[in-house]
Design a protein around this motif. Structure first.
Motif, short mmCIF file in Angstrom:
data_model
loop_
_atom_site.label_atom_id
_atom_site.label_comp_id
_atom_site.label_asym_id
_atom_site.label_seq_id
_atom_site.Cartn_x
_atom_site.Cartn_y
_atom_site.Cartn_z
N ALA A 117 59.36 -22.55 -28.82
CA ALA A 117 60.75 -23.00 -28.77
C ALA A 117 61.66 -22.05 -28.00
O ALA A 117 62.84 -22.35 -27.81
N GLU A 118 61.14 -20.92 -27.55
CA GLU A 118 61.92 -20.01 -26.71
C GLU A 118 61.45 -20.09 -25.26
O GLU A 118 62.25 -20.28 -24.34
N HIS A 119 60.14 -19.94 -25.06
CA HIS A 119 59.58 -20.05 -23.72
C HIS A 119 59.11 -21.47 -23.43
O HIS A 119 59.33 -22.00 -22.34
N TYR A 120 58.44 -22.07 -24.40
CA TYR A 120 57.99 -23.47 -24.33
C TYR A 120 57.95 -24.02 -25.75
O TYR A 120 57.90 -23.26 -26.73
N HIS A 121 57.93 -25.34 -25.84
CA HIS A 121 57.51 -26.00 -27.08
C HIS A 121 56.01 -26.23 -26.93
O HIS A 121 55.58 -27.07 -26.13
N PRO A 131 76.01 -17.73 -18.97
CA PRO A 131 75.62 -18.40 -20.22
C PRO A 131 76.13 -19.82 -20.35
O PRO A 131 75.78 -20.52 -21.30
N SER A 132 76.97 -20.28 -19.41
CA SER A 132 77.46 -21.66 -19.48
C SER A 132 76.38 -22.67 -19.11
O SER A 132 76.52 -23.86 -19.38
N ILE A 133 75.29 -22.21 -18.48
CA ILE A 133 74.19 -23.09 -18.12
C ILE A 133 73.22 -23.18 -19.28
O ILE A 133 72.80 -22.16 -19.84
N ALA A 134 72.84 -24.39 -19.65
CA ALA A 134 71.88 -24.61 -20.74
C ALA A 134 70.49 -24.75 -20.15
O ALA A 134 70.27 -25.57 -19.25
N LEU A 135 69.55 -23.95 -20.62
CA LEU A 135 68.17 -24.06 -20.17
C LEU A 135 67.43 -25.07 -21.03
O LEU A 135 67.43 -24.98 -22.26
N SER A 136 66.81 -26.03 -20.39
CA SER A 136 65.98 -26.99 -21.10
C SER A 136 64.60 -26.38 -21.30
O SER A 136 63.90 -26.06 -20.34
N VAL A 137 64.19 -26.19 -22.55
CA VAL A 137 62.88 -25.62 -22.86
C VAL A 137 61.83 -26.72 -22.80
O VAL A 137 61.90 -27.70 -23.54
N SER A 138 60.87 -26.57 -21.91
CA SER A 138 59.87 -27.60 -21.68
C SER A 138 58.81 -27.64 -22.78
O SER A 138 58.62 -26.66 -23.52
N PHE A 139 58.12 -28.76 -22.85
CA PHE A 139 56.95 -28.90 -23.70
C PHE A 139 55.71 -28.63 -22.85
O PHE A 139 55.68 -28.95 -21.66
N THR A 140 54.68 -28.05 -23.45
CA THR A 140 53.42 -27.84 -22.75
C THR A 140 52.25 -27.97 -23.72
O THR A 140 52.40 -27.66 -24.91
#
Length: 213
Positions: A48-52, A28-37
């Motif tokens: 906002a969880e899988h994509y914006h 959990p120390s790694i932050a996932l950047s949620v992409s826009f599509t």
């Protein structure tokens, strides 16, 4: 010290998202950047969880405003990573993971050559097609388009630092976790993290501080 930027790419259907989600659950120390599509959500996907999820018009406006760290036109839709999803976190010392395609990865490496790239391959083209169909989320036309593009996408594996063949899921997850651990133990990263300890260890008459690891 700045965090490490990890880039994970793969052809559609190779199991990238499943592997990434399993790794994030362990670390959990790694932050996932949620992409826009600009594409529509698939069944079960949440904003906002899988994509914006935004319209193509909104996406193009964001490009014009310089809001993206990277962006690309993939399989008929726009995908991109917002600057605010990456740069502030790295500056805070957080490790950030980008789940993107090879085009976006190339843009990121041009800006940040020290980013760590991981490419995921399927064990065969037959397995790739079977996994696409097993998802039950895409039309035959979409599957055919993605399969046609897969060879071109896979030809870019040489632009990445590590390659994982996702034949056995648990093995692939363990291998990616090992890559993250090894990257954090690189000499330059450890020197920045433990500069006080190194100074103490190498200076006469100074006692090394305990339990720094």
């Amino acid at each position: 010290m700045r965090g490490t930027l990890f880039i994970v790419a793969a052809p559609s259907g190779a199991g990238k998202s499943s592997i990434v989600n399993a790794v994030l659950a362990r670390d959990p120390s790694i932050a996932l950047s949620v992409s826009f599509t600009s594409r529509a959500p698939r069944p079960g996907e949440r904003h906002a969880e899988h994509y914006h999820f935004v319209s193509a018009e909104t996406f193009l406006e964001m490009i014009a405003a310089g809001d993206f760290f990277e962006h690309a036109y993939v399989h008929g839709d726009w995908k991109g990573t917002a600057r605010q999803s990456v740069e502030p976190l790295l500056a805070q010392g957080r490790d950030v993971l980008l789940e993107i395609d090879w085009q976006g990865a190339r843009q990121v490496r041009a800006k940040m050559p020290d980013a760590v790239g991981v490419f995921i391959l399927p064990p065969s083209r037959k397995a790739l097609e079977e996994r696409m169909r097993a998802r039950g989320q895409d039309s035959e036309e979409t599957i055919a388009r993605r399969l046609a593009a897969a060879r071109e996408e896979m030809s870019h594996y040489g632009e990445f630092d590590y390659v994982i063949v996702n034949e056995h899921f648990d093995t692939a997850v363990n291998e990616m976790c090992a890559i993250f651990t090894a990257s954090r133990l690189r000499r330059d990263v450890q020197v920045a993290r433990h500069s006080r300890l190194l100074t103490a260890l190498l200076t006469d008459g100074v006692e090394a501080p305990g339990s720094l690891f």
